[in-house]
Design a protein around this motif. Structure first.
Motif, PDB file in Angstrom:
ATOM      1  N   VAL A   9       0.856  -1.183   0.000  1.00 35.93           N
ATOM      2  CA  VAL A   9       0.000   0.000   0.000  1.00 35.93           C
ATOM      3  C   VAL A   9       0.897   1.239   0.000  1.00 35.93           C
ATOM      4  N   ALA A  10       0.330   2.356  -0.422  1.00 31.51           N
ATOM      5  CA  ALA A  10       1.047   3.630  -0.399  1.00 31.51           C
ATOM      6  C   ALA A  10       0.016   4.739  -0.226  1.00 31.51           C
ATOM      7  N   THR A  11       0.499   5.907   0.221  1.00 30.89           N
ATOM      8  CA  THR A  11      -0.398   7.052   0.363  1.00 30.89           C
ATOM      9  C   THR A  11       0.186   8.283  -0.306  1.00 30.89           C
ATOM     10  N   VAL A  12      -0.707   9.084  -0.882  1.00 35.03           N
ATOM     11  CA  VAL A  12      -0.380  10.404  -1.394  1.00 35.03           C
ATOM     12  C   VAL A  12      -1.091  11.395  -0.480  1.00 35.03           C
ATOM     13  N   ILE A  13      -0.287  12.177   0.230  1.00 38.60           N
ATOM     14  CA  ILE A  13      -0.808  13.151   1.181  1.00 38.60           C
ATOM     15  C   ILE A  13      -0.322  14.527   0.739  1.00 38.60           C
ATOM     16  N   GLU A  14      -1.257  15.429   0.464  1.00 36.76           N
ATOM     17  CA  GLU A  14      -0.903  16.784   0.036  1.00 36.76           C
ATOM     18  C   GLU A  14      -1.287  17.784   1.113  1.00 36.76           C
ATOM     19  N   ARG A  15      -0.402  18.756   1.331  1.00 37.80           N
ATOM     20  CA  ARG A  15      -0.666  19.854   2.255  1.00 37.80           C
ATOM     21  C   ARG A  15       0.085  21.074   1.746  1.00 37.80           C
ATOM     22  N   ASP A  16      -0.611  22.184   1.590  1.00 43.31           N
ATOM     23  CA  ASP A  16       0.008  23.432   1.132  1.00 43.31           C
ATOM     24  C   ASP A  16       0.794  23.229  -0.161  1.00 43.31           C
ATOM     25  N   GLU A  17       0.207  22.478  -1.094  1.00 42.55           N
ATOM     26  CA  GLU A  17       0.788  22.218  -2.414  1.00 42.55           C
ATOM     27  C   GLU A  17       2.105  21.450  -2.360  1.00 42.55           C
ATOM     28  N   LYS A  18       2.306  20.714  -1.265  1.00 44.94           N
ATOM     29  CA  LYS A  18       3.473  19.835  -1.138  1.00 44.94           C
ATOM     30  C   LYS A  18       2.992  18.441  -0.763  1.00 44.94           C
TER      31      LYS A  18
END
Length: 146
Positions: A9-18
């Motif tokens: 499994v993997a995650t893509v976590i975005e915050r403040d365009e990062k």
């Protein structure tokens, strides 16, 4: 000989365009990867994604949906990985938490920084997953059923 892909499994976590990534050691090299890992016995794919993200980054997350499923054969060990990638949001950081073995640090990188570092990605799936996310390929969590 019985062929069995490894379930990851993997995650893509975005915050403040990062995007939340890990800098880790793989085959003797420092590389960037999404928070990712193997499914453990008796856990769901969603539970594995939340657990692996916490263990590798020190961040609690909330999954919001599914990005997709990929097959990847590693050129280093010829193992085929069946990877389910989720997206979500960061909730709380635990900076005191020790990270998994092999993890150097958690980092936040913009898409442009990631592209500029593409020669240091663990696999092509790292950039592909973020491009899936940026292109709006997102599915509800109930896409996975039991």
């Amino acid at each position: 000989m019985e062929w069995q892909p490894h379930v990851t499994v993997a995650t893509v976590i975005e915050r403040d365009e990062k995007f939340l990534l890990v800098e880790e050691l793989s085959n003797g090299e420092q590389v960037y990867n999404q928070p990712a890992g193997h499914l453990d016995p008796n856990e769901t794919l969603e539970q594995a994604a939340v657990r692996e993200t916490l263990e590798e980054t020190g961040w609690d997350i909330e999954l919001q949906g599914l990005l997709g499923v990929a097959l990847y054969e590693s050129p280093h060990n010829s193992i085929t990985y069946h990877r389910t990638t989720f997206y979500g949001k960061a909730l709380k950081h635990h900076p005191e938490r020790a990270l998994d073995d092999g993890i150097i640090q958690a980092v936040w990188m913009s898409y442009e920084e990631l592209v500029a570092s593409s020669d240091k990605l663990r696999s092509r799936l790292v950039l592909s997953a973020i491009e899936q996310y940026r292109n709006g390929h997102r599915y509800p969590l109930d896409f996975i059923y039991r």
